[in-house]
Write a protein that holds these residues in place. Structure first.
Motif, PDB file in Angstrom:
ATOM      1  N   ARG A  22       2.108   1.940  -3.457  1.00  0.00           N
ATOM      2  CA  ARG A  22       1.080   2.494  -4.340  1.00  0.00           C
ATOM      3  C   ARG A  22       0.880   3.981  -4.076  1.00  0.00           C
ATOM      4  NH1 ARG A  22       2.366  -1.680  -4.990  1.00  0.00           N
ATOM      5  NH2 ARG A  22       3.599  -0.462  -6.444  1.00  0.00           N
ATOM      6  N   GLN A  23       0.895   4.372  -2.814  1.00  0.00           N
ATOM      7  CA  GLN A  23       0.706   5.784  -2.482  1.00  0.00           C
ATOM      8  C   GLN A  23       1.944   6.610  -2.805  1.00  0.00           C
ATOM      9  OE1 GLN A  23      -0.773   6.340   1.506  1.00  0.00           O
ATOM     10  NE2 GLN A  23      -2.591   5.081   1.145  1.00  0.00           N
TER      11      GLN A  23
ATOM     12  N   GLU B 237       0.831  -1.201   0.000  1.00  0.00           N
ATOM     13  CA  GLU B 237       0.000   0.000   0.000  1.00  0.00           C
ATOM     14  C   GLU B 237       0.873   1.261   0.000  1.00  0.00           C
ATOM     15  OE1 GLU B 237      -3.305   2.712   0.449  1.00  0.00           O
ATOM     16  OE2 GLU B 237      -2.809   0.864  -0.614  1.00  0.00           O
TER      17      GLU B 237
ATOM     18  N   ALA C 159      -6.873  -5.865   0.369  1.00  0.00           N
ATOM     19  CA  ALA C 159      -7.471  -4.656   0.926  1.00  0.00           C
ATOM     20  C   ALA C 159      -8.427  -5.013   2.055  1.00  0.00           C
ATOM     21  CB  ALA C 159      -8.209  -3.891  -0.171  1.00  0.00           C
TER      22      ALA C 159
ATOM     23  N   LEU D 112      -6.311  -0.948  -0.689  1.00  0.00           N
ATOM     24  CA  LEU D 112      -5.216  -1.200  -1.617  1.00  0.00           C
ATOM     25  C   LEU D 112      -5.658  -0.886  -3.044  1.00  0.00           C
ATOM     26  CD1 LEU D 112      -3.810  -4.566  -0.254  1.00  0.00           C
ATOM     27  CD2 LEU D 112      -2.980  -2.261   0.186  1.00  0.00           C
TER      28      LEU D 112
END
Length: 336
Positions: A245-246, A242, A296, A283
């Motif tokens: 991804r951010q 996660e 997620a 997620l």
């Protein structure tokens, strides 16, 4: 927990209590305690232990002995020095010496570990995470990370898992979760990257979600002996995914967020069973949608149920202190 913005929910008092009960303390083990406490927002050079102020970094350094230092210690000590509050004091080994020790314990393929018994995926993943901040500081670090990356990719099992070592190819939950954290830190998406997709379409993140309990509150496979510890290391892998991804593709779980009052408030909401004010985002839906969606749901369920990554009591872990708990092949246990 820190990566999810829940650092204030980490039970620092329990970690310190376990540290005080640990009768197998080494510099490497102390390094892991320091990282856990730092993730909880504790300045480990000024720890209040029942009215006594302790400098755990100095205590770790007092345990550093070059003649007995192993790669397992080094990969746990080196990350401590990346934190601003943990400046090196009177230590037997400088970061450059720790890096040299780690690099000297790589095999021909690029895997790290105890060369006499064979290197392993878990130590390799931890070595990658430890070396990353020092790539510009040490000429050999970047090349070693690249070689370790290639070695890990060649070791993926058909179900997306990783074994503990090349000699034992059975799926190992702790090793797989650590490898996911390391690969996410160097730019892989472990839910969709074609370089990690096996011939039957399996992915590493998919393997982790496949061993979830039916009620999504824990993780366990044949290699695990402690569900809470195994679940904590899987949660670490989800946090790495996660976070990457951010952060547009690269994130190390060893890079801690500052623990704030808002962090604590989020923890209160979490404990009450409400996540309406949570700053945790699902997620990203990329690539392997089923595996990512499951990740997620499981990650958020773990947070909503008040899961806190705490240290396993000394009586229930082997001599190598790790973030997870797995069964290690018998002939290797003595070396740990």
């Amino acid at each position: 927990m820190n990566s999810f913005g829940k650092g204030a929910s980490i039970d620092a008092a329990a970690i310190l209590a376990n540290l005080n009960k640990d009768d197998l303390m080494t510099a490497g083990r102390m390094g892991k305690y320091i990282m856990a406490l730092t993730a909880a927002g504790i300045d480990c050079t000024k720890v209040n232990d029942n009215g006594t102020v302790r400098n755990l970094v100095a205590e770790m350094e007092a345990l550093e002995k070059p003649e007995s230092m192993s790669v397992y210690d080094a990969v746990c000590i080196l990350p401590v020095y990346q934190y601003d509050s943990c400046k090196q004091g009177d230590s037997a080994m400088a970061p450059s010496a720790l890096i040299d020790l780690i690099l000297a314990n790589a095999d021909d393929k690029g895997l790290f570990g105890f060369l006499t018994y064979g290197c392993d995926m878990q130590t390799t993943a931890q070595a990658i995470l430890a070396l990353l901040p020092y790539q510009s500081f040490h000429s050999g670090a970047a090349a070693a990370i690249k070689k370790a990356e290639s070695a890990l990719l060649s070791m993926e099992n058909e179900d997306g898992s990783f074994a503990y070592s090349a000699q034992y190819r059975e799926a190992n939950l702790d090793a797989t979760a650590n490898v996911v954290a390391a690969l996410e830190a160097i730019g892989y998406n472990c839910a969709s990257d074609s370089r990690l997709t096996t011939s039957n379409g399996s992915m590493s993140l998919g393997y982790l979600t496949s061993v979830a309990e039916k009620d999504l509150t824990g993780y366990l496979d044949a290699s695990s002996y402690n569900e809470s510890a195994a679940s904590a290391v899987v949660l670490m892998a989800f946090a790495a995914h996660e976070g990457a991804r951010q952060a547009d593709g690269v994130y190390s779980v060893y890079t801690f967020k500052q623990v704030t009052k808002d962090d604590s408030n989020s923890g209160s909401n979490q404990d009450s069973g409400s996540n309406s004010d949570s700053d945790v985002k699902p997620l990203a839906q990329t690539g392997d949608d089923a595996a990512t969606a499951a990740a997620a749901a499981i990650a958020l369920c773990a947070l909503a149920s008040g899961a806190v990554a705490s240290v396993v009591p000394a009586s229930s872990r082997n001599s190598r202190f790790t973030l997870g708990a797995t069964k290690v092949p018998k002939r290797r246990t003595s070396a740990r």
